[in-house]
Motif scaffolding. Structure first.
Motif, PDB file in Angstrom:
ATOM      1  N   ASP A  95       0.948  -1.112   0.143  1.00 45.02           N
ATOM      2  CA  ASP A  95      -0.060   0.240   0.124  1.00 45.02           C
ATOM      3  C   ASP A  95       0.926   1.240  -0.093  1.00 45.02           C
ATOM      4  O   ASP A  95       1.548   1.601   0.998  1.00 45.02           O
ATOM      5  CB  ASP A  95      -0.894  -0.131   1.208  1.00 45.02           C
ATOM      6  CG  ASP A  95      -1.900  -0.963   1.323  1.00 45.02           C
ATOM      7  OD1 ASP A  95      -2.495  -1.351   0.083  1.00 45.02           O
ATOM      8  OD2 ASP A  95      -2.191  -1.650   2.150  1.00 45.02           O
ATOM      9  N   LEU A  96       1.139   1.857  -1.041  1.00 47.97           N
ATOM     10  CA  LEU A  96       1.745   3.039  -1.203  1.00 47.97           C
ATOM     11  C   LEU A  96       1.176   4.413  -0.866  1.00 47.97           C
ATOM     12  O   LEU A  96      -0.179   4.360  -1.152  1.00 47.97           O
ATOM     13  CB  LEU A  96       2.300   3.253  -2.672  1.00 47.97           C
ATOM     14  CG  LEU A  96       3.315   2.237  -3.145  1.00 47.97           C
ATOM     15  CD1 LEU A  96       3.716   2.406  -4.493  1.00 47.97           C
ATOM     16  CD2 LEU A  96       4.801   2.335  -2.396  1.00 47.97           C
ATOM     17  N   SER A  97       1.591   5.163  -0.120  1.00 53.34           N
ATOM     18  CA  SER A  97       1.023   6.373   0.342  1.00 53.34           C
ATOM     19  C   SER A  97       1.189   7.212  -0.819  1.00 53.34           C
ATOM     20  O   SER A  97       1.802   7.101  -1.929  1.00 53.34           O
ATOM     21  CB  SER A  97       1.600   7.058   1.456  1.00 53.34           C
ATOM     22  OG  SER A  97       2.945   7.363   1.343  1.00 53.34           O
ATOM     23  N   GLU A  98       0.401   8.334  -0.677  1.00 51.06           N
ATOM     24  CA  GLU A  98       0.285   9.506  -2.076  1.00 51.06           C
ATOM     25  C   GLU A  98       1.763  10.136  -1.795  1.00 51.06           C
ATOM     26  O   GLU A  98       2.317  10.418  -3.085  1.00 51.06           O
ATOM     27  CB  GLU A  98      -0.757  10.768  -1.504  1.00 51.06           C
ATOM     28  CG  GLU A  98      -0.457  11.757  -2.564  1.00 51.06           C
ATOM     29  CD  GLU A  98      -1.117  11.323  -3.845  1.00 51.06           C
ATOM     30  OE1 GLU A  98      -0.667  12.106  -5.064  1.00 51.06           O
ATOM     31  OE2 GLU A  98      -1.753  10.136  -4.089  1.00 51.06           O
ATOM     32  N   LEU A  99       2.299  10.133  -0.687  1.00 53.02           N
ATOM     33  CA  LEU A  99       3.964  10.679  -0.576  1.00 53.02           C
ATOM     34  C   LEU A  99       4.856   9.800  -1.537  1.00 53.02           C
ATOM     35  O   LEU A  99       5.527  10.124  -2.300  1.00 53.02           O
ATOM     36  CB  LEU A  99       4.302  10.892   0.941  1.00 53.02           C
ATOM     37  CG  LEU A  99       5.778  11.366   1.060  1.00 53.02           C
ATOM     38  CD1 LEU A  99       5.866  12.583   0.658  1.00 53.02           C
ATOM     39  CD2 LEU A  99       6.077  11.480   2.691  1.00 53.02           C
TER      40      LEU A  99
ATOM     41  N   PHE B  57      14.527   4.800  -3.778  1.00 50.92           N
ATOM     42  CA  PHE B  57      14.735   3.309  -3.891  1.00 50.92           C
ATOM     43  C   PHE B  57      13.745   2.668  -3.063  1.00 50.92           C
ATOM     44  O   PHE B  57      13.085   1.670  -3.740  1.00 50.92           O
ATOM     45  CB  PHE B  57      16.043   2.900  -3.528  1.00 50.92           C
ATOM     46  CG  PHE B  57      16.212   1.420  -3.674  1.00 50.92           C
ATOM     47  CD1 PHE B  57      15.874   0.616  -4.966  1.00 50.92           C
ATOM     48  CD2 PHE B  57      16.227   0.605  -2.393  1.00 50.92           C
ATOM     49  CE1 PHE B  57      15.880  -0.619  -4.798  1.00 50.92           C
ATOM     50  CE2 PHE B  57      16.299  -0.650  -2.394  1.00 50.92           C
ATOM     51  CZ  PHE B  57      16.175  -1.177  -3.634  1.00 50.92           C
ATOM     52  N   VAL B  58      13.477   2.873  -1.825  1.00 47.77           N
ATOM     53  CA  VAL B  58      12.399   2.042  -1.015  1.00 47.77           C
ATOM     54  C   VAL B  58      11.125   2.024  -1.603  1.00 47.77           C
ATOM     55  O   VAL B  58      10.440   1.065  -1.810  1.00 47.77           O
ATOM     56  CB  VAL B  58      12.557   2.334   0.550  1.00 47.77           C
ATOM     57  CG1 VAL B  58      11.509   1.898   1.166  1.00 47.77           C
ATOM     58  CG2 VAL B  58      13.770   2.347   1.107  1.00 47.77           C
ATOM     59  N   SER B  59      10.749   3.233  -2.046  1.00 46.57           N
ATOM     60  CA  SER B  59       9.114   3.381  -2.674  1.00 46.57           C
ATOM     61  C   SER B  59       9.295   2.478  -3.998  1.00 46.57           C
ATOM     62  O   SER B  59       8.436   1.981  -4.284  1.00 46.57           O
ATOM     63  CB  SER B  59       8.849   4.907  -2.571  1.00 46.57           C
ATOM     64  OG  SER B  59       8.900   5.375  -1.409  1.00 46.57           O
TER      65      SER B  59
END
Length: 286
Positions: free
Chosen positions: A201-205, A224-226
């Motif tokens: 679940d990726l945040s908007e940020l 990189f992490v995202s």
């Protein structure tokens, strides 16, 4: 000869055979495992004991860390084979269905298997309804590849443990990809992510961060992490083969210098420019 001797003498082995007009066309060799008492199970969990012939029970107890798993009684599919002239007809899946029937009739807790990771084997077990439970951190001495364990739960306790194992895989796979699993090739990484049904679940940020890399000039290391989790999810949910650079850099984070040598690229700038285009395409597709 040693296999035949083991089959004749080992009371924990069983054989399910498919035949057509008296001709053997498929077989599954089964090994009954587990059923350890609490004391022996604790010794296995601590890595002090390794009773012979209980590979899957020990793997999920000592390596995957389910301390009580060796207490379950189950079946490991040690080998499964179908005659070459009869393949691609669903016979292997039917053999596994019969194995599951046999295990239920014996009041066992699970059926599982462990095998060297490759795309075809992963697809076979997944289509047969088995779930990924564990990935070995080291390459096998005989296969030269990482092993995976798959499981079909036949009772509620094992099903609950399997959920925990899958949840931990979701959390740990990103780190493992850059550490223990950097030697996997693109097809193996793809197969593993699809077996694990990796999602995040990726945040908007985080999504905006990925956009800044793909459509702007934000440095790779800063996001990189995202980026890694986003690409892993895209690969897991797609039916297409991913570009090699997406896997080797955005997922496994192999050194730029190594990728330059292997791809013949002129330098890091050229590789990063190509990577930005690939990520932008994934943003539009996912």
């Amino acid at each position: 000869p040693s296999d035949l001797r083991s089959l004749m003498e080992n009371p924990d082995l069983a054989l399910v055979v498919a035949h057509d007009a008296g001709r053997v066309i498929g077989a599954a060799l089964l090994n009954r495992e587990g059923g350890f008492d609490a004391e022996l199970g604790e010794q296995v969990f601590l890595g002090r004991r390794r009773p012979k012939g209980h590979l899957l029970a020990q793997m999920l107890t000592a390596q995957a860390g389910i301390a009580h798993f060796a207490g379950y009684r189950g079946i490991r599919v040690q080998r499964i084979a179908v005659d070459e002239s009869c393949r691609r007809q669903g016979l292997g899946t039917r053999l596994l269905q019969r194995v599951l029937q046999y295990a239920r009739a014996c009041n066992l807790d699970y059926v599982g298997a462990s095998f060297a990771l490759d795309a075809r084997s992963a697809e076979f077990w997944q289509q047969a309804g088995f779930s990924l439970a564990h990935v070995s951190y080291a390459q096998g001495k005989s296969s030269g590849s990482h092993s995976v364990a798959v499981l079909a739960a036949l009772q509620a306790g094992v099903a609950d443990d399997l959920v925990q194992l899958q949840q931990r895989l979701q959390r740990q796979l990103p780190a493992w990809m850059t550490l223990f699993l950097q030697s996997l090739d693109t097809t193996q990484v793809t197969a593993l992510l699809r077996m694990a049904r990796f999602s995040t679940d990726l945040s908007e940020l985080e999504r905006r961060e990925i956009e800044a890399f793909a459509r702007g000039h934000k440095g790779f290391e800063l996001c990189f992490v995202s980026l890694q989790q986003f690409i892993m999810q895209c690969v897991a949910s797609s039916v297409n083969s991913p570009d090699r650079l997406l896997i080797e850099k955005a997922v496994q984070n192999k050194p730029w210098s190594r990728l330059e040598r292997e791809t013949g690229a002129e330098g890091r700038r050229q590789l990063q420019k190509r990577l930005r285009r690939l990520v932008d395409a994934e943003l539009k597709a996912c």
